[in-house]
Design a protein around this motif. Sequence first.
Motif, PDB file in Angstrom:
ATOM      1  N   ARG A  13       0.836  -1.209   0.000  1.00 12.50           N
ATOM      2  CA  ARG A  13       0.000   0.000   0.000  1.00 12.50           C
ATOM      3  C   ARG A  13       0.870   1.258   0.000  1.00 12.50           C
ATOM      4  NH1 ARG A  13      -1.014   2.962   4.113  1.00 12.50           N
ATOM      5  NH2 ARG A  13      -0.458   1.304   5.599  1.00 12.50           N
ATOM      6  N   ARG A  14       1.905   1.285   0.824  1.00 14.41           N
ATOM      7  CA  ARG A  14       2.779   2.465   0.877  1.00 14.41           C
ATOM      8  C   ARG A  14       3.535   2.642  -0.439  1.00 14.41           C
ATOM      9  NH1 ARG A  14       3.499   0.651   6.369  1.00 14.41           N
ATOM     10  NH2 ARG A  14       5.338  -0.559   5.745  1.00 14.41           N
ATOM     11  N   ALA A  15       3.935   1.522  -1.073  1.00 16.11           N
ATOM     12  CA  ALA A  15       4.632   1.603  -2.358  1.00 16.11           C
ATOM     13  C   ALA A  15       3.743   2.243  -3.417  1.00 16.11           C
ATOM     14  CB  ALA A  15       5.069   0.204  -2.801  1.00 16.11           C
ATOM     15  N   LYS A  16       2.466   1.886  -3.430  1.00 21.06           N
ATOM     16  CA  LYS A  16       1.536   2.468  -4.393  1.00 21.06           C
ATOM     17  C   LYS A  16       1.391   3.971  -4.174  1.00 21.06           C
ATOM     18  CE  LYS A  16      -1.337  -1.664  -5.118  1.00 21.06           C
ATOM     19  NZ  LYS A  16      -2.686  -2.243  -4.919  1.00 21.06           N
ATOM     20  N   VAL A  17       1.364   4.394  -2.917  1.00 25.01           N
ATOM     21  CA  VAL A  17       1.253   5.824  -2.600  1.00 25.01           C
ATOM     22  C   VAL A  17       2.469   6.565  -3.141  1.00 25.01           C
ATOM     23  CG1 VAL A  17       1.242   7.524  -0.737  1.00 25.01           C
ATOM     24  CG2 VAL A  17      -0.205   5.489  -0.578  1.00 25.01           C
ATOM     25  N   GLU A  18       3.672   6.009  -2.929  1.00 21.38           N
ATOM     26  CA  GLU A  18       4.894   6.657  -3.402  1.00 21.38           C
ATOM     27  C   GLU A  18       4.928   6.715  -4.927  1.00 21.38           C
ATOM     28  OE1 GLU A  18       6.903   8.141  -1.486  1.00 21.38           O
ATOM     29  OE2 GLU A  18       6.347   7.338   0.467  1.00 21.38           O
ATOM     30  N   LEU A  27      10.227   7.341  -5.844  1.00 22.40           N
ATOM     31  CA  LEU A  27      10.134   6.014  -6.453  1.00 22.40           C
ATOM     32  C   LEU A  27      11.101   5.051  -5.771  1.00 22.40           C
ATOM     33  CD1 LEU A  27       8.656   4.494  -8.698  1.00 22.40           C
ATOM     34  CD2 LEU A  27      10.509   5.135 -10.264  1.00 22.40           C
ATOM     35  N   ARG A  28      12.219   5.577  -5.295  1.00 26.76           N
ATOM     36  CA  ARG A  28      13.190   4.733  -4.585  1.00 26.76           C
ATOM     37  C   ARG A  28      12.578   4.207  -3.284  1.00 26.76           C
ATOM     38  NH1 ARG A  28      18.581   7.815  -3.752  1.00 26.76           N
ATOM     39  NH2 ARG A  28      19.280   5.724  -3.118  1.00 26.76           N
ATOM     40  N   TYR A  29      11.764   5.016  -2.626  1.00 26.87           N
ATOM     41  CA  TYR A  29      11.093   4.559  -1.403  1.00 26.87           C
ATOM     42  C   TYR A  29      10.079   3.460  -1.727  1.00 26.87           C
ATOM     43  CZ  TYR A  29      13.224   8.537   0.945  1.00 26.87           C
ATOM     44  OH  TYR A  29      14.124   9.433   1.467  1.00 26.87           O
ATOM     45  N   ALA A  30       9.455   3.583  -2.893  1.00 24.94           N
ATOM     46  CA  ALA A  30       8.528   2.545  -3.329  1.00 24.94           C
ATOM     47  C   ALA A  30       9.277   1.230  -3.534  1.00 24.94           C
ATOM     48  CB  ALA A  30       7.829   2.966  -4.621  1.00 24.94           C
ATOM     49  N   ALA A  31      10.474   1.310  -4.122  1.00 20.21           N
ATOM     50  CA  ALA A  31      11.288   0.113  -4.341  1.00 20.21           C
ATOM     51  C   ALA A  31      11.643  -0.547  -3.012  1.00 20.21           C
ATOM     52  CB  ALA A  31      12.555   0.472  -5.119  1.00 20.21           C
ATOM     53  N   LEU A  32      11.968   0.273  -2.023  1.00 21.64           N
ATOM     54  CA  LEU A  32      12.301  -0.262  -0.695  1.00 21.64           C
ATOM     55  C   LEU A  32      11.095  -0.966  -0.091  1.00 21.64           C
ATOM     56  CD1 LEU A  32      14.209  -0.546   1.706  1.00 21.64           C
ATOM     57  CD2 LEU A  32      13.481   1.727   2.474  1.00 21.64           C
ATOM     58  N   GLU A  33       9.924  -0.364  -0.214  1.00 22.10           N
ATOM     59  CA  GLU A  33       8.708  -0.973   0.342  1.00 22.10           C
ATOM     60  C   GLU A  33       8.390  -2.288  -0.362  1.00 22.10           C
ATOM     61  OE1 GLU A  33       7.140  -0.152   2.909  1.00 22.10           O
ATOM     62  OE2 GLU A  33       7.476   1.978   3.288  1.00 22.10           O
ATOM     63  N   LEU A  34       8.617  -2.351  -1.667  1.00 22.22           N
ATOM     64  CA  LEU A  34       8.326  -3.581  -2.411  1.00 22.22           C
ATOM     65  C   LEU A  34       9.298  -4.699  -2.028  1.00 22.22           C
ATOM     66  CD1 LEU A  34       7.526  -2.071  -5.930  1.00 22.22           C
ATOM     67  CD2 LEU A  34       5.909  -3.079  -4.300  1.00 22.22           C
ATOM     68  N   GLY A 136      29.114   5.574 -17.197  1.00 23.76           N
ATOM     69  CA  GLY A 136      27.819   6.138 -17.542  1.00 23.76           C
ATOM     70  C   GLY A 136      26.664   5.201 -17.292  1.00 23.76           C
ATOM     71  N   LYS A 137      26.854   4.216 -16.413  1.00 27.31           N
ATOM     72  CA  LYS A 137      25.811   3.223 -16.132  1.00 27.31           C
ATOM     73  C   LYS A 137      25.017   3.607 -14.881  1.00 27.31           C
ATOM     74  CE  LYS A 137      28.419  -0.615 -18.151  1.00 27.31           C
ATOM     75  NZ  LYS A 137      29.041  -1.944 -17.893  1.00 27.31           N
ATOM     76  N   VAL A 138      24.462   4.785 -14.895  1.00 25.41           N
ATOM     77  CA  VAL A 138      23.662   5.230 -13.748  1.00 25.41           C
ATOM     78  C   VAL A 138      22.278   4.588 -13.854  1.00 25.41           C
ATOM     79  CG1 VAL A 138      24.892   7.393 -13.474  1.00 25.41           C
ATOM     80  CG2 VAL A 138      22.937   7.288 -15.016  1.00 25.41           C
ATOM     81  N   PRO A 139      21.618   4.356 -12.724  1.00 21.46           N
ATOM     82  CA  PRO A 139      20.305   3.706 -12.742  1.00 21.46           C
ATOM     83  C   PRO A 139      19.291   4.444 -13.615  1.00 21.46           C
ATOM     84  CG  PRO A 139      21.183   3.781 -10.519  1.00 21.46           C
ATOM     85  CD  PRO A 139      22.095   4.618 -11.358  1.00 21.46           C
ATOM     86  N   ASP A 140      18.523   3.677 -14.365  1.00 22.45           N
ATOM     87  CA  ASP A 140      17.490   4.220 -15.238  1.00 22.45           C
ATOM     88  C   ASP A 140      16.175   4.260 -14.467  1.00 22.45           C
ATOM     89  OD1 ASP A 140      15.402   4.527 -17.134  1.00 22.45           O
ATOM     90  OD2 ASP A 140      16.693   3.738 -18.720  1.00 22.45           O
ATOM     91  N   ILE A 141      15.707   5.450 -14.135  1.00 19.95           N
ATOM     92  CA  ILE A 141      14.490   5.600 -13.339  1.00 19.95           C
ATOM     93  C   ILE A 141      13.268   5.063 -14.081  1.00 19.95           C
ATOM     94  CG2 ILE A 141      12.943   7.269 -12.251  1.00 19.95           C
ATOM     95  CD1 ILE A 141      15.550   6.781 -10.779  1.00 19.95           C
ATOM     96  N   GLY A 142      13.284   5.191 -15.411  1.00 19.74           N
ATOM     97  CA  GLY A 142      12.169   4.657 -16.192  1.00 19.74           C
ATOM     98  C   GLY A 142      12.047   3.154 -16.050  1.00 19.74           C
ATOM     99  N   LYS A 143      13.188   2.473 -16.074  1.00 18.50           N
ATOM    100  CA  LYS A 143      13.185   1.017 -15.903  1.00 18.50           C
ATOM    101  C   LYS A 143      12.759   0.640 -14.490  1.00 18.50           C
ATOM    102  CE  LYS A 143      16.663  -0.139 -19.400  1.00 18.50           C
ATOM    103  NZ  LYS A 143      17.992  -0.759 -19.659  1.00 18.50           N
ATOM    104  N   LEU A 144      13.146   1.470 -13.519  1.00 22.53           N
ATOM    105  CA  LEU A 144      12.744   1.202 -12.138  1.00 22.53           C
ATOM    106  C   LEU A 144      11.227   1.272 -12.003  1.00 22.53           C
ATOM    107  CD1 LEU A 144      13.214   0.736  -9.135  1.00 22.53           C
ATOM    108  CD2 LEU A 144      13.635   3.198  -8.881  1.00 22.53           C
ATOM    109  N   ARG A 145      10.613   2.270 -12.617  1.00 27.24           N
ATOM    110  CA  ARG A 145       9.158   2.389 -12.530  1.00 27.24           C
ATOM    111  C   ARG A 145       8.474   1.185 -13.181  1.00 27.24           C
ATOM    112  NH1 ARG A 145       5.224   5.662 -11.230  1.00 27.24           N
ATOM    113  NH2 ARG A 145       6.667   7.269 -10.565  1.00 27.24           N
ATOM    114  N   THR A 146       8.987   0.762 -14.331  1.00 31.62           N
ATOM    115  CA  THR A 146       8.409  -0.397 -15.008  1.00 31.62           C
ATOM    116  C   THR A 146       8.507  -1.650 -14.141  1.00 31.62           C
ATOM    117  OG1 THR A 146       8.961   0.496 -17.198  1.00 31.62           O
ATOM    118  CG2 THR A 146       8.559  -1.873 -17.049  1.00 31.62           C
TER     119      THR A 146
END
Length: 276
Positions: A13-18, A27-34, A136-146
């Motif tokens: 539930r908290r991940a969905k809110v984030e 979005l990083r907090y959502a990843a932690l909750e998941l 240049g391999k920084v985390p891709d936020i778009g991929k994280l959301r997916t």
Amino acid sequence: MEDFRTLARNSLRRAKVEMATNDSERLRYAALELREAMEALTYDLAAAYKEDIAPEQYKTWQPRKLMDVLLDIDPAIGTPATIAAGEETEYGKPAPAENMKVLGTDTPISLKNIKEHYNALGSYLHIPSLEQVTAGKVPDIGKLRTRCESLVTILGEILASQVWNVTFGNYATLAACLEETCRRPIKRRIPFDKKETEIRCFSCSAHYTLRLADNHKVLWEPKYVMVPCANTTCKKEFPLWPSEVKVGTRWRCPDCNTVHELRLAVATIAADSLTT
């Protein structure tokens, strides 16, 4: 204290809110909750197998390692199963299909879920290494959301199960451990696909081989290490449990009364056999 499934629901539930904020930082907090939801569901599954897990393994917190332990106990863990019950019309024969009532489908978390998502989410929860930044391999936020959206769906299906932690198995029971200072009862699950399996007493670490015999019986064979008496005039062998084969173990020969103790020893060798 809340149960693990409740903890998983709250984390989801908290991940969905984030995720609903569309804020890349949150979005990083959502990843932690998941990740925490996956941990809670793995612990919840392990709790159903508490009697089968050695105490030291029960302390394992990493989901993947814990799931490996569970799969060794029951290879069917992580496989969805529909549970149905019905009254027999003839004793000893399965109930006819028309008598069966579906109680629900158990959709548990699986090792595949953990392998695909748990560590991948963790890579977004740390500062990129020097090597990653340089390349240049920084985390891709778009991929994280997916990935987060995919995992929300998976966890939602698991938590929507009407039945869960359903465990079936054949068990063998030894009324009293054969180790004289233990004598505690032992109950262990017998794998469906093996004629024999190795187990140990969780209280004293005595080892046994369980063998399937005729008439649905199970033979408990203690795994002794036979040690000959040090008295050369005595032919007696004394059985030691594998856990007893260590420095300091003592025993008395029942035939000649010689007292033994296991020790480390240093022996001399021929000088010309020494290599450099």
